[in-house]
Motif scaffolding. Structure first.
Motif, PDB file in Angstrom:
ATOM      1  N   GLU A  19      -5.033   2.270   2.565  1.00  0.00           N
ATOM      2  CA  GLU A  19      -5.147   1.003   3.300  1.00  0.00           C
ATOM      3  C   GLU A  19      -5.372   1.284   4.782  1.00  0.00           C
ATOM      4  O   GLU A  19      -6.188   0.650   5.442  1.00  0.00           O
ATOM      5  CB  GLU A  19      -3.866   0.169   3.096  1.00  0.00           C
ATOM      6  CG  GLU A  19      -3.947  -1.268   3.602  1.00  0.00           C
ATOM      7  CD  GLU A  19      -3.446  -1.463   5.031  1.00  0.00           C
ATOM      8  OE1 GLU A  19      -3.570  -2.565   5.554  1.00  0.00           O
ATOM      9  OE2 GLU A  19      -2.940  -0.502   5.644  1.00  0.00           O
ATOM     10  N   GLU A  20      -4.627   2.246   5.277  1.00  0.00           N
ATOM     11  CA  GLU A  20      -4.563   2.460   6.725  1.00  0.00           C
ATOM     12  C   GLU A  20      -5.877   2.931   7.343  1.00  0.00           C
ATOM     13  O   GLU A  20      -6.100   2.763   8.526  1.00  0.00           O
ATOM     14  CB  GLU A  20      -3.461   3.480   7.052  1.00  0.00           C
ATOM     15  CG  GLU A  20      -2.054   3.049   6.649  1.00  0.00           C
ATOM     16  CD  GLU A  20      -1.472   2.006   7.597  1.00  0.00           C
ATOM     17  OE1 GLU A  20      -2.190   1.558   8.508  1.00  0.00           O
ATOM     18  OE2 GLU A  20      -0.289   1.667   7.420  1.00  0.00           O
ATOM     19  N   ASP A  45       6.172   1.109   6.617  1.00  0.00           N
ATOM     20  CA  ASP A  45       4.825   0.554   6.427  1.00  0.00           C
ATOM     21  C   ASP A  45       4.097   1.484   5.464  1.00  0.00           C
ATOM     22  O   ASP A  45       3.549   2.477   5.861  1.00  0.00           O
ATOM     23  CB  ASP A  45       4.118   0.481   7.780  1.00  0.00           C
ATOM     24  CG  ASP A  45       2.696  -0.022   7.690  1.00  0.00           C
ATOM     25  OD1 ASP A  45       2.305  -0.507   6.627  1.00  0.00           O
ATOM     26  OD2 ASP A  45       1.977   0.095   8.693  1.00  0.00           O
ATOM     27  N   ASP A  46       4.144   1.306   4.156  1.00  0.00           N
ATOM     28  CA  ASP A  46       4.485   0.052   3.562  1.00  0.00           C
ATOM     29  C   ASP A  46       5.483   0.247   2.402  1.00  0.00           C
ATOM     30  O   ASP A  46       5.529  -0.536   1.477  1.00  0.00           O
ATOM     31  CB  ASP A  46       3.194  -0.606   3.091  1.00  0.00           C
ATOM     32  CG  ASP A  46       3.366  -2.044   2.657  1.00  0.00           C
ATOM     33  OD1 ASP A  46       4.360  -2.669   3.032  1.00  0.00           O
ATOM     34  OD2 ASP A  46       2.514  -2.515   1.911  1.00  0.00           O
ATOM     35  N   HIS A  89       0.830  -1.213   0.000  1.00  0.00           N
ATOM     36  CA  HIS A  89       0.000   0.000   0.000  1.00  0.00           C
ATOM     37  C   HIS A  89       0.858   1.253   0.000  1.00  0.00           C
ATOM     38  O   HIS A  89       1.952   1.272   0.560  1.00  0.00           O
ATOM     39  CB  HIS A  89      -1.031  -0.008   1.132  1.00  0.00           C
ATOM     40  CG  HIS A  89      -0.483  -0.016   2.522  1.00  0.00           C
ATOM     41  ND1 HIS A  89      -0.154   1.135   3.202  1.00  0.00           N
ATOM     42  CD2 HIS A  89      -0.230  -1.030   3.379  1.00  0.00           C
ATOM     43  CE1 HIS A  89       0.269   0.823   4.417  1.00  0.00           C
ATOM     44  NE2 HIS A  89       0.248  -0.488   4.557  1.00  0.00           N
ATOM     45  N   ASP A  96       3.488  -6.628   3.783  1.00  0.00           N
ATOM     46  CA  ASP A  96       2.911  -5.614   4.681  1.00  0.00           C
ATOM     47  C   ASP A  96       2.853  -6.109   6.118  1.00  0.00           C
ATOM     48  O   ASP A  96       1.838  -5.974   6.791  1.00  0.00           O
ATOM     49  CB  ASP A  96       1.501  -5.248   4.180  1.00  0.00           C
ATOM     50  CG  ASP A  96       0.945  -4.030   4.893  1.00  0.00           C
ATOM     51  OD1 ASP A  96       1.730  -3.314   5.545  1.00  0.00           O
ATOM     52  OD2 ASP A  96      -0.276  -3.805   4.808  1.00  0.00           O
TER      53      ASP A  96
HETATM   54 ZN   LIG Z   1       0.747  -1.557   6.339  1.00  0.00          ZN
END
Ligand SMILES: [Zn+2]
Length: 379
Positions: free
Chosen positions: A139-140, A106-107, A76, A163
Motif C-alpha cells: 500500500e505504502e 500503520d497498519d 494493509h 488505516d
Molecule cells: Zn497505512
C-alpha cells in the motif's frame, strides 16, 4: 468479549514480523493461516510478483448467519522503512518502538482489530452478516495490492479501511490524483560559441512553470511541480528537461482541467520557441504522460458505510466526525472499483516516523467500533 491482553499480545507479535513493502510473505502466510483457523474461506493472489514483491493480497470470507449486507474490512500488511527488526516497548499503556525503527501500527493496528473481531464472532457465536477481509500488500509505495486485487471475487458493496489516525474520524472524501510527466526537448548547442543555434529546454520549462497556476488552486484542488531535471553542462544550451508534476482534486472535472492547464502551459511556450537556422525553422518539442494514480473517495454522509460508522462510533461513547483526506489509500482504489469504502482511525500516531506510537486503549476502542459496525449493520 473484546480481550485487551489478547489484542496487545497479537499486536506485539505482528509488529515483530518484518514486512516492509514488497516483503510481506511472512505476514501474509501468517494471516492466511489465522483466517483459516477462524473459519474463513481464504484465498490469496500473487499480485506482488508483478512488482518483484514476494506476496500478494490475502482475502477471506466468513459466511453470514443473519441476513444483511456483506461487509468488507481492509487493512494493509506492508510498512514503510525502517521497518525491519522492530522492538516494541509498552510504557504506561502506550506502545512504541525502541526509536530505531517505525512501529508498524500503520497498519498492523488495523489487522489486529480485524483478527480480534473475527475471533469474538466465532468464540461468542455472535450473529453477523457475511464478512469479507482484504489484507493488501504494498500500500505504502503505490497502493499496488488494492490496484491489482480482483474485486469481482468479493460480494461486498461497502467497505471499511482501518488505516487512519483519530478513532473518532470517518474519512468519506479524498481526492482524485493525476501524475503528470512532461519531457521538454530543446536543441543543444555550444552556449559560448553559437547560443543562437540552440533552444534551451530549461528556459522553456522555466517560462512554462512560471505560467502555471500551482499550489492551492481552490478548496478542492491542488497542483505541484515536484521534480525538475535536465541539462548537461554550463556551456551547453540544455537539450532536455523532465518535469514530474501532480494534480489532485476532489472533483474529477477540476482535476482534468488543471491537468490540461499544466500541459497547455508547456505547449504554449514550446510553440513560440521557434528559431531559424539556414532558413530552416526549428522548434522545441514536448510530450507528456498522464497517469491517474488513484480515484477519489466520495461517500455521502447518508450512505450505508458512512451512517454505519457514525452510529458505531457514537455507540462506543465517542463523538464521530466526518473528515476528508488529502492523500490516497487503498480506499481510493476500492471506491474506484465500486466498493463504497470509508476510512476509519485506529489511534495510530506519528506514523511513518520513528516516533510512531499507539495507545492500547485506542486499539481496544477501535475493536469496539468495528464490533458495533457489524452489530448495527443488520439491526
Ligand atoms: Zn497505512
Amino acid at each position: 468479549m473484546i480481550n485487551g491482553k489478547r489484542i496487545v499480545d497479537e499486536f506485539l507479535h505482528l509488529v515483530c514480523i518484518d514486512s516492509e513493502s514488497l516483503n510481506e510473505k511472512e505476514i501474509a502466510d501468517y494471516l492466511a493461516k489465522k483466517l483459516k483457523e477462524l473459519g474463513l474461506d481464504v484465498w490469496v493472489d500473487n499480485g506482488g510478483g508483478k512488482f518483484k514483491g514476494n506476496a500478494g493480497n490475502v482475502m477471506g470470507r466468513l459466511k453470514g448467519n443473519v441476513k444483511g449486507e456483506p461487509l468488507l474490512f481492509i487493512a494493509h500488511m506492508d510498512t514503510v522503512k525502517p521497518g525491519n527488526g522492530v522492538k516494541p516497548i509498552i510504557e504506561n499503556g502506550v506502545i512504541k518502538s525502541d526509536g530505531n525503527t517505525i512501529l508498524g501500527s500503520d497498519d498492523k493496528s488495523g489487522i489486529v482489530v480485524i483478527l480480534e473481531i473475527l475471533r469474538i464472532l466465532k468464540k461468542d457465536n455472535i450473529p453477523h452478516p457475511e464478512i469479507e477481509i482484504l489484507f493488501t500488500f504494498a500500500e505504502e509505495i503505490g497502493l499496488y495490492g488494492a490496484k491489482t486485487v480482483d474485486t469481482n471475487r468479493l460480494h461486498s458493496k461497502c467497505g471499511f479501511a482501518l488505516d487512519s489516525e483519530e478513532i473518532e474520524n470517518i474519512i468519506i472524501k479524498a481526492p482524485f490524483q493525476n501524475s503528470i510527466k512532461i519531457d521538454i526537448y530543446g536543441i543543444e548547442s555550444h552556449a559560448g560559441v553559437v547560443p543562437e543555434k540552440g533552444i534551451s529546454a530549461i528556459e522553456v520549462a522555466a517560462e512554462a512553470i512560471n505560467n502555471m497556476k500551482l499550489g492551492r488552486i481552490d478548496s478542492e484542488t491542488t497542483a505541484n511541480v515536484g521534480i525538475i531535471e535536465g541539462g548537461k553542462a554550463a556551456n551547453i544550451v540544455a537539450g532536455h528537461v523532465k518535469l514530474i508534476c501532480e494534480a489532485r482534486s476532489h472533483n474529477v472535472d477540476k482535476l482534468e482541467k488543471q491537468t490540461k492547464h499544466m500541459i497547455d502551459a508547456v505547449n504554449n511556450v514550446v510553440r513560440n520557441s521557434e528559431i531559424n537556422i539556414n532558413k530552416k525553422k526549428l522548434i522545441a518539442k514536448s510530450n507528456e504522460t498522464v497517469i491517474r494514480e488513484f480515484d477519489g473517495i466520495s461517500v455521502d454522509k447518508d450512505e450505508f458505510p458512512a451512517i454505519l460508522a457514525y452510529k458505531a462510533i457514537e455507540k462506543t461513547g465517542l463523538k464521530p466526525r466526518f473528515e476528508q483526506s488529502g492523500g490516497g489509500s487503498d480506499a481510493n482504489i476500492l471506491n474506484g472499483k465500486g466498493i463504497k469504502t470509508v476510512i476509519l482511525g485506529t489511534g495510530m500516531s506519528n506514523v511513518h516516523t520513528k516516533e510512531e506510537f499507539i495507545k492500547v486503549k485506542n486499539l481496544i476502542k477501535t475493536a469496539e467500533i468495528v464490533g458495533n459496525i457489524i452489530r448495527l449493520s443488520y439491526e
